[in-house]
Write a protein that holds these residues in place. Structure first.
Motif, mmCIF file in Angstrom:
data_model
loop_
_atom_site.group_PDB
_atom_site.id
_atom_site.type_symbol
_atom_site.label_atom_id
_atom_site.label_comp_id
_atom_site.label_asym_id
_atom_site.label_seq_id
_atom_site.Cartn_x
_atom_site.Cartn_y
_atom_site.Cartn_z
ATOM 1 N N GLU A 105 0.806 -1.212 0.000
ATOM 2 C CA GLU A 105 0.000 0.000 0.000
ATOM 3 C C GLU A 105 0.846 1.271 0.000
ATOM 4 N N GLY A 106 2.131 1.135 0.347
ATOM 5 C CA GLY A 106 3.002 2.295 0.372
ATOM 6 C C GLY A 106 2.817 3.182 1.588
ATOM 7 N N SER A 107 2.202 2.670 2.643
ATOM 8 C CA SER A 107 1.962 3.471 3.839
ATOM 9 C C SER A 107 3.168 3.433 4.772
ATOM 10 N N ASN A 108 3.403 4.556 5.474
ATOM 11 C CA ASN A 108 4.532 4.655 6.406
ATOM 12 C C ASN A 108 4.038 4.424 7.833
ATOM 13 N N GLU A 109 3.764 3.185 8.154
ATOM 14 C CA GLU A 109 3.244 2.872 9.479
ATOM 15 C C GLU A 109 4.249 2.128 10.352
ATOM 16 N N GLN A 110 5.163 1.380 9.751
ATOM 17 C CA GLN A 110 6.107 0.580 10.519
ATOM 18 C C GLN A 110 7.531 1.044 10.237
ATOM 19 N N PRO A 111 8.169 1.702 11.182
ATOM 20 C CA PRO A 111 9.528 2.204 10.965
ATOM 21 C C PRO A 111 10.559 1.080 10.956
ATOM 22 N N MET A 112 11.629 1.306 10.234
ATOM 23 C CA MET A 112 12.780 0.403 10.235
ATOM 24 C C MET A 112 13.709 0.857 11.354
ATOM 25 N N ASN A 113 13.553 0.274 12.517
ATOM 26 C CA ASN A 113 14.283 0.738 13.701
ATOM 27 C C ASN A 113 15.431 -0.176 14.104
ATOM 28 N N VAL A 233 12.718 -1.688 20.714
ATOM 29 C CA VAL A 233 14.122 -1.410 20.404
ATOM 30 C C VAL A 233 14.980 -1.479 21.663
ATOM 31 N N GLN A 234 14.495 -0.897 22.746
ATOM 32 C CA GLN A 234 15.234 -0.951 24.007
ATOM 33 C C GLN A 234 15.362 -2.393 24.495
ATOM 34 N N HIS A 235 14.309 -3.169 24.307
ATOM 35 C CA HIS A 235 14.338 -4.583 24.693
ATOM 36 C C HIS A 235 15.438 -5.314 23.949
ATOM 37 N N LEU A 236 15.474 -5.177 22.608
ATOM 38 C CA LEU A 236 16.498 -5.862 21.814
ATOM 39 C C LEU A 236 17.886 -5.330 22.134
ATOM 40 N N HIS A 237 17.996 -4.025 22.364
ATOM 41 C CA HIS A 237 19.296 -3.442 22.703
ATOM 42 C C HIS A 237 19.853 -4.074 23.978
ATOM 43 N N THR A 248 26.892 -2.709 19.677
ATOM 44 C CA THR A 248 25.661 -1.991 19.358
ATOM 45 C C THR A 248 25.841 -0.498 19.594
ATOM 46 N N THR A 249 25.001 0.261 18.946
ATOM 47 C CA THR A 249 24.922 1.694 19.196
ATOM 48 C C THR A 249 23.541 2.173 18.782
ATOM 49 N N LEU A 250 23.058 3.198 19.445
ATOM 50 C CA LEU A 250 21.763 3.778 19.129
ATOM 51 C C LEU A 250 21.950 5.077 18.359
ATOM 52 N N ARG A 251 21.163 5.232 17.315
ATOM 53 C CA ARG A 251 21.149 6.466 16.544
ATOM 54 C C ARG A 251 19.723 6.998 16.535
ATOM 55 N N ASN A 252 19.563 8.246 16.125
ATOM 56 C CA ASN A 252 18.234 8.853 16.109
ATOM 57 C C ASN A 252 18.019 9.597 14.808
ATOM 58 N N ARG A 253 16.904 9.298 14.145
ATOM 59 C CA ARG A 253 16.544 9.984 12.911
ATOM 60 C C ARG A 253 15.775 11.261 13.246
ATOM 61 N N LEU A 254 15.959 12.245 12.414
ATOM 62 C CA LEU A 254 15.190 13.480 12.549
ATOM 63 C C LEU A 254 13.873 13.288 11.806
ATOM 64 N N ILE A 255 12.839 12.930 12.551
ATOM 65 C CA ILE A 255 11.525 12.695 11.961
ATOM 66 C C ILE A 255 10.517 13.640 12.578
ATOM 67 N N PRO A 260 3.573 9.990 17.547
ATOM 68 C CA PRO A 260 3.941 9.498 18.882
ATOM 69 C C PRO A 260 4.326 8.027 18.894
ATOM 70 N N ARG A 261 4.197 7.366 17.747
ATOM 71 C CA ARG A 261 4.472 5.925 17.686
ATOM 72 C C ARG A 261 5.962 5.617 17.730
ATOM 73 N N TRP A 262 6.805 6.568 17.330
ATOM 74 C CA TRP A 262 8.235 6.299 17.195
ATOM 75 C C TRP A 262 9.016 7.587 17.378
ATOM 76 N N SER A 263 10.035 7.523 18.219
ATOM 77 C CA SER A 263 10.850 8.711 18.493
ATOM 78 C C SER A 263 11.946 8.907 17.460
ATOM 79 N N GLY A 264 12.179 7.909 16.600
ATOM 80 C CA GLY A 264 13.248 7.995 15.612
ATOM 81 C C GLY A 264 14.477 7.191 15.977
ATOM 82 N N ASP A 265 14.479 6.502 17.130
ATOM 83 C CA ASP A 265 15.629 5.699 17.539
ATOM 84 C C ASP A 265 15.812 4.495 16.620
#
Length: 278
Positions: A105-113, A233-237, A248-255, A260-265
């Motif tokens: 469908e091309g919808s942006n609902e699930q981020p690649m985190n 993400v925190q769980h897997l980290h 491992t390392t955490l990065r943050n996207r500017l979104i 409210p579903r995703w902070s960009g981590d």
């Protein structure tokens, strides 16, 4: 779903199909006009149908056995591989990979985190040591659990997902306590990035998410993705930090912060043994 997935094979496949369809329609029209202008005795429909089905089955089986593999390679999308160093990937290269899963469908609902640089088998073995399990494949038997009056979240099948026309290559389920209402799952798909090394290491892109039981339709229960992508993400980290041989390392996207579903981590993880200097 098959029709949509074939669209990903490119315009060449579509043009070939349209050309063949037009040729077939024209040929049938010519035969029909000729038959209409030259009346003939009625044809034995049943015998003609049996012969036609037999010919289609034989020619279809022959064509599939001899040309299917070659045609699949020919019509598959050509992916250009970008090779970068580990420091480049950690600094900025990770941002070149998709932000969201590209579904039909091309919808942006699930981020690649989550991004993983290394062998899928190695990651699977190490997470198995932490209690993660490989999700059961979808089958006629476990789909019957959708109709259970009191479904168990552990027995409900997890539907596979597609990203940019590619099927997931790894699906793992985290261990859960009996009182937990969610399943934490991790999915990975291939990307077009590799890390330089003695053997170029593939970079996989995916997501970590929670699934819950959805029962909006009467007599039907299925698993649906929960609107929380930071907790998984925190769980897997935390899990990966306890495993030897993985960094491992955490990065943050500017979104947009309106979501409210995703902070960009985004969690990056890689095998230390392959990149000691990273």
């Amino acid at each position: 779903l098959i029709a949509f997935s074939r669209l990903y094979l490119g315009a060449h496949w579509l043009s070939d199909v349209l050309a063949g369809l037009c040729l077939g329609i024209a040929w049938v029209a010519l035969i029909g006009i000729a038959y209409d202008r030259h009346p003939a005795p009625p044809l034995p429909v049943k015998r003609l149908l049996a012969v036609t089905v037999l010919i289609i089955a034989v020619t279809g089986a022959w064509n599939t056995s001899r040309q299917y593999t070659q045609a699949l390679v020919h019509y598959s999308p050509q992916i250009e591989i970008h090779r970068i160093t580990l420091p480049t990937w950690k600094a900025a290269g990770w941002e070149q990979l998709p932000v969201y899963r590209i579904d039909i469908e091309g919808s942006n609902e699930q981020p690649m985190n989550f991004q993983w640089a290394g062998s899928l088998a190695a990651l699977q073995v190490k997470l198995h040591q932490q209690g993660w399990k490989t999700a059961a494949s979808l089958s006629p038997m476990n789909t019957m659990n959708w109709l259970a009056p009191e479904p168990d979240i552990n027995t409900l099948p997890i539907l596979p997902q597609v990203n940019d026309g590619q099927h997931q290559k790894l699906l793992l389920v985290a261990p859960r306590s009996p009182q937990d209402k969610y399943l934490t799952v991790m999915r990975l798909w291939p990307s077009n990035h590799e890390l330089f090394g003695a053997n170029n290491v593939p970079v996989w892109v995916g997501n970590v998410s929670k699934l819950f039981i959805e029962q909006q339709i009467p007599l039907l229960a299925y698993l649906r993705t929960a609107p929380d992508f930071d907790g998984p993400v925190q769980h897997l980290h935390t899990e990966l930090m306890q495993l030897p041989g993985i960094a491992t390392t955490l990065r943050n996207r500017l979104i947009s912060k309106e979501n409210p579903r995703w902070s960009g981590d985004v969690l990056l993880a890689w095998e230390i043994a392959r990149h000691e200097d990273g």
